[in-house]
Motif scaffolding. Structure first.
Motif, PDB file in Angstrom:
ATOM      1  N   GLU A   1     -34.745  19.520 -36.230  1.00 12.31           N
ATOM      2  CA  GLU A   1     -34.330  19.310 -37.692  1.00 12.31           C
ATOM      3  C   GLU A   1     -34.903  20.106 -38.446  1.00 12.31           C
ATOM      4  O   GLU A   1     -34.106  20.477 -39.740  1.00 12.31           O
ATOM      5  CB  GLU A   1     -34.790  17.827 -38.113  1.00 12.31           C
ATOM      6  N   TYR A   2     -35.983  20.697 -38.415  1.00  9.33           N
ATOM      7  CA  TYR A   2     -36.603  21.772 -39.371  1.00  9.33           C
ATOM      8  C   TYR A   2     -35.642  23.046 -39.398  1.00  9.33           C
ATOM      9  O   TYR A   2     -35.396  23.619 -40.692  1.00  9.33           O
ATOM     10  CB  TYR A   2     -38.117  21.941 -39.083  1.00  9.33           C
TER      11      TYR A   2
ATOM     12  N   HIS B   1     -37.819  19.838 -44.216  1.00  5.83           N
ATOM     13  CA  HIS B   1     -37.683  20.667 -44.954  1.00  5.83           C
ATOM     14  C   HIS B   1     -38.857  20.559 -46.152  1.00  5.83           C
ATOM     15  O   HIS B   1     -39.254  21.400 -46.764  1.00  5.83           O
ATOM     16  CB  HIS B   1     -36.486  20.768 -45.472  1.00  5.83           C
TER      17      HIS B   1
ATOM     18  N   ALA C   1     -29.117  24.441 -43.543  1.00  2.56           N
ATOM     19  CA  ALA C   1     -28.488  23.193 -44.415  1.00  2.56           C
ATOM     20  C   ALA C   1     -28.644  23.692 -45.787  1.00  2.56           C
ATOM     21  O   ALA C   1     -27.699  23.463 -46.550  1.00  2.56           O
ATOM     22  CB  ALA C   1     -28.950  21.914 -44.147  1.00  2.56           C
ATOM     23  N   LYS C   2     -29.610  24.399 -46.326  1.00  2.00           N
ATOM     24  CA  LYS C   2     -29.970  24.498 -47.648  1.00  2.00           C
ATOM     25  C   LYS C   2     -28.716  25.416 -48.274  1.00  2.00           C
ATOM     26  O   LYS C   2     -28.787  25.616 -49.455  1.00  2.00           O
ATOM     27  CB  LYS C   2     -31.355  25.309 -47.957  1.00  2.00           C
TER      28      LYS C   2
ATOM     29  N   LEU D   1     -33.751  15.494 -41.941  1.00  2.54           N
ATOM     30  CA  LEU D   1     -33.592  17.236 -42.246  1.00  2.54           C
ATOM     31  C   LEU D   1     -34.310  17.275 -43.859  1.00  2.54           C
ATOM     32  O   LEU D   1     -35.203  18.223 -43.833  1.00  2.54           O
ATOM     33  CB  LEU D   1     -32.326  17.364 -42.891  1.00  2.54           C
ATOM     34  N   ALA D   2     -34.432  16.249 -44.716  1.00  2.00           N
ATOM     35  CA  ALA D   2     -34.996  16.440 -45.946  1.00  2.00           C
ATOM     36  C   ALA D   2     -36.481  16.208 -45.678  1.00  2.00           C
ATOM     37  O   ALA D   2     -37.350  17.161 -46.444  1.00  2.00           O
ATOM     38  CB  ALA D   2     -34.612  15.184 -46.829  1.00  2.00           C
TER      39      ALA D   2
ATOM     40  N   ARG E   1     -29.698  13.170 -41.992  1.00  2.77           N
ATOM     41  CA  ARG E   1     -29.913  13.873 -43.290  1.00  2.77           C
ATOM     42  C   ARG E   1     -31.293  13.714 -43.727  1.00  2.77           C
ATOM     43  O   ARG E   1     -31.897  14.551 -44.190  1.00  2.77           O
ATOM     44  CB  ARG E   1     -29.004  13.356 -44.212  1.00  2.77           C
TER      45      ARG E   1
ATOM     46  N   GLN F   1     -23.358  18.737 -41.153  1.00  2.00           N
ATOM     47  CA  GLN F   1     -24.139  17.889 -40.114  1.00  2.00           C
ATOM     48  C   GLN F   1     -22.824  17.673 -38.903  1.00  2.00           C
ATOM     49  O   GLN F   1     -23.337  17.674 -37.764  1.00  2.00           O
ATOM     50  CB  GLN F   1     -24.302  16.535 -40.742  1.00  2.00           C
TER      51      GLN F   1
ATOM     52  N   LEU G   1     -31.232  17.891 -49.053  1.00  2.00           N
ATOM     53  CA  LEU G   1     -32.648  18.216 -48.642  1.00  2.00           C
ATOM     54  C   LEU G   1     -33.786  17.385 -49.492  1.00  2.00           C
ATOM     55  O   LEU G   1     -34.963  17.573 -49.169  1.00  2.00           O
ATOM     56  CB  LEU G   1     -32.877  19.601 -48.389  1.00  2.00           C
TER      57      LEU G   1
ATOM     58  N   THR H   1     -22.138  18.303 -46.806  1.00  2.00           N
ATOM     59  CA  THR H   1     -23.348  17.751 -46.162  1.00  2.00           C
ATOM     60  C   THR H   1     -22.722  17.305 -44.753  1.00  2.00           C
ATOM     61  O   THR H   1     -22.992  17.560 -43.918  1.00  2.00           O
ATOM     62  CB  THR H   1     -24.131  16.538 -46.955  1.00  2.00           C
TER      63      THR H   1
ATOM     64  N   SER I   1     -32.478  22.445 -41.035  1.00  2.00           N
ATOM     65  CA  SER I   1     -32.635  22.243 -42.546  1.00  2.00           C
ATOM     66  C   SER I   1     -32.652  23.586 -43.274  1.00  2.00           C
ATOM     67  O   SER I   1     -32.128  23.913 -44.126  1.00  2.00           O
ATOM     68  CB  SER I   1     -33.873  21.466 -42.911  1.00  2.00           C
TER      69      SER I   1
END
Length: 469
Positions: free
Chosen positions: A75-76, A48, A82-83, A44-45, A41, A106, A90, A102, A79
């Motif tokens: 991961e980018y 991003h 994921a948004k 990801l943050a 996680r 994931q 993120l 979340t 992400s």
């Protein structure tokens, strides 16, 4: 039985296996997850929210980015999906964040990317000769291999409970192996080069790839006795392999080279300050070494041969990831583990060159490289054993009576460590005993397997005649 017969006749058994294990993975979504969930996680943050120049410097969380650039870009990409689930995951400063959205994102990202693993297993099954297959579905080698890979219990635990993306990565490795079996050497080399820039632990098996490609692809012919024909060396093929490695590496590391950040990237990839062993000892040679040192130190203290004040404070049994000094035996350095690993790998490399057995010999060498690195590597994680287990396949009866007895012994060991030991007076004085016993017991078994496999490879007959590659 009727359903099984229908699947056998229609040839849809592979799809059924893949669908069944996918449904099982979905059922595991709400189960326990380890700190690796927060690790990914956080990555990801990082990828991003921050520019690429800060990816390998960001240290707000203790779970800093320590995988190669391709995984960072992976991961980018995730992400940006994921948004749409939960933007809050993120945020770099939102440590230990775990909303229901979340969790679902994931977990499903691991299940979705496992599609590559399923495809790779399918390709590996195509490499199996089915002439000796039995009439029953459960006797078919392709079915057995599919079950062993798709339903691998260790991989299910590590990825879909513990939480990681090993299925996706092992998919790349199995796909590269399948391509080598199919004599598509350039594709195999490409997939492995890409894999190295996703996760650098696969460097352990790079010698097997390098020697096999040189022996079977760059040299285009062999003598009747199986030895290499030196005048068949192809500079064009060497250049093509070198170009693949160069282009993949340039794409991965080029941006960080332009930013003058390669030293920082490599310092994250190879953190030698983490210590010889992980908090939970991998069952390898160093677990036996640590246990012997601990036993000798306890005996030394009981006999008053050691001064308690001079015993190192950083203990290998403390459950922490850190450097420590052995009490009685010589302390081990990263260089020492590297030398031991290279020495352990050399015989398998020697056999791959001088006793060529085609793709089968390559696979044996790859497994031995993985096992040798697991046995003697620096800061090895216990789950790294999957690197050696997944490429294995059944060739002989699984276990003899001694091996069966050893495996059955894991049951009583678990009972003693989890249910008996907590009620003994030793719990406070020797809290390390459950970890020590489990690691040592498993280390004995893995050492035996490594030694037995090596003996079979070293004593196996070479191929007298090999077709042109």
């Amino acid at each position: 039985m009727a359903a099984l017969g229908t699947l056998t006749g229609s040839g849809n058994w592979f799809s059924a296996l893949a669908l069944g294990v996918t449904l099982l993975k979905c059922l595991l979504i709400p189960t326990y997850h380890s700190t690796d969930f927060e690790v990914h996680r956080n990555w990801l943050a990082i990828t991003h929210s921050l520019p690429i120049s800060q990816w390998y410097y960001e240290a707000t969380s203790e779970w800093t980015l320590d995988y190669p650039p391709f995984f960072a870009w992976f991961e980018y990409v995730l992400s940006h999906v994921a948004k749409y689930f939960d933007q809050a995951m993120l945020n770099v400063h939102n440590l230990n964040y775990c909303s229901s959205r979340t969790l679902f994102f994931q977990r499903f990202s691991v299940i979705f990317t496992d599609a590559l693993f399923v495809y790779a297993v399918y390709e590996c099954c195509k490499c199996i000769n089915g002439k000796k297959a039995g009439k029953e579905l459960t006797e078919k080698p392709k079915f057995i291999l599919s079950v062993l890979l798709l339903w691998n219990f260790g991989l299910l635990i590590v990825d879909h409970i513990h939480f990681q993306y090993n299925g996706f990565l092992f998919g790349l490795m199995l796909l590269s192996i399948a391509r080598l079996f199919q004599k598509r050497h350039v594709e195999g080399a490409f997939f492995f080069a890409v894999l190295l820039h996703f996760k650098h632990i696969y460097l352990y098996v790079a010698p097997a790839y390098g020697i096999y490609l040189l022996r079977s692809y760059c040299f285009t012919a062999n003598k009747p006795d199986g030895s290499v024909r030196w005048n068949s060396f192809s500079f064009v093929r060497v250049i093509s392999l070198g170009l693949i490695v160069f282009l993949v590496s340039a794409l991965s590391l080029g941006p960080f080279l332009a930013l003058n950040q390669l030293p920082q990237v490599f310092s994250r990839l190879f953190p030698f300050k983490r210590g010889l062993c992980h908090a939970y000892w991998a069952p390898n040679f160093w677990a036996l070494y640590n246990a012997l040192d601990k036993v000798l130190s306890v005996i030394g203290l009981e006999l008053k041969l050691l001064d308690p004040n001079k015993i190192p404070k950083a203990s290998m049994t403390s459950g922490l990831v850190q450097q420590f000094q052995h009490t009685v035996l010589p302390s081990v350095t990263p260089l020492a583990t590297l030398i031991c690993t290279l020495i352990a790998i050399l015989p398998s490399i020697f056999c791959l060159w001088f006793k060529p057995q085609g793709p089968r010999g390559f696979l044996q060498c790859l497994i031995l490289c993985a096992l040798s690195s697991f046995m003697f590597g620096w800061h090895v994680h216990e789950k790294a054993i999957l690197l050696a287990i997944l490429p294995m396949r059944k060739e002989k009866p699984l276990f003899n009576w001694m091996e069966t007895f050893y495996l059955l012994g894991l049951g009583p060991l678990e009972v003693c460590c989890e249910f008996v030991f907590p009620f003994t007076s030793w719990k406070l004085k020797y809290p390390f005993i459950p970890l020590l016993l489990t690691s040592v017991y498993c280390a004995v078994g893995i050492t035996y397997a490594w030694f037995r496999l090596y003996v079979s490879v070293l004593t196996g007959p070479p191929v007298s005649k090999t077709k042109k590659q």
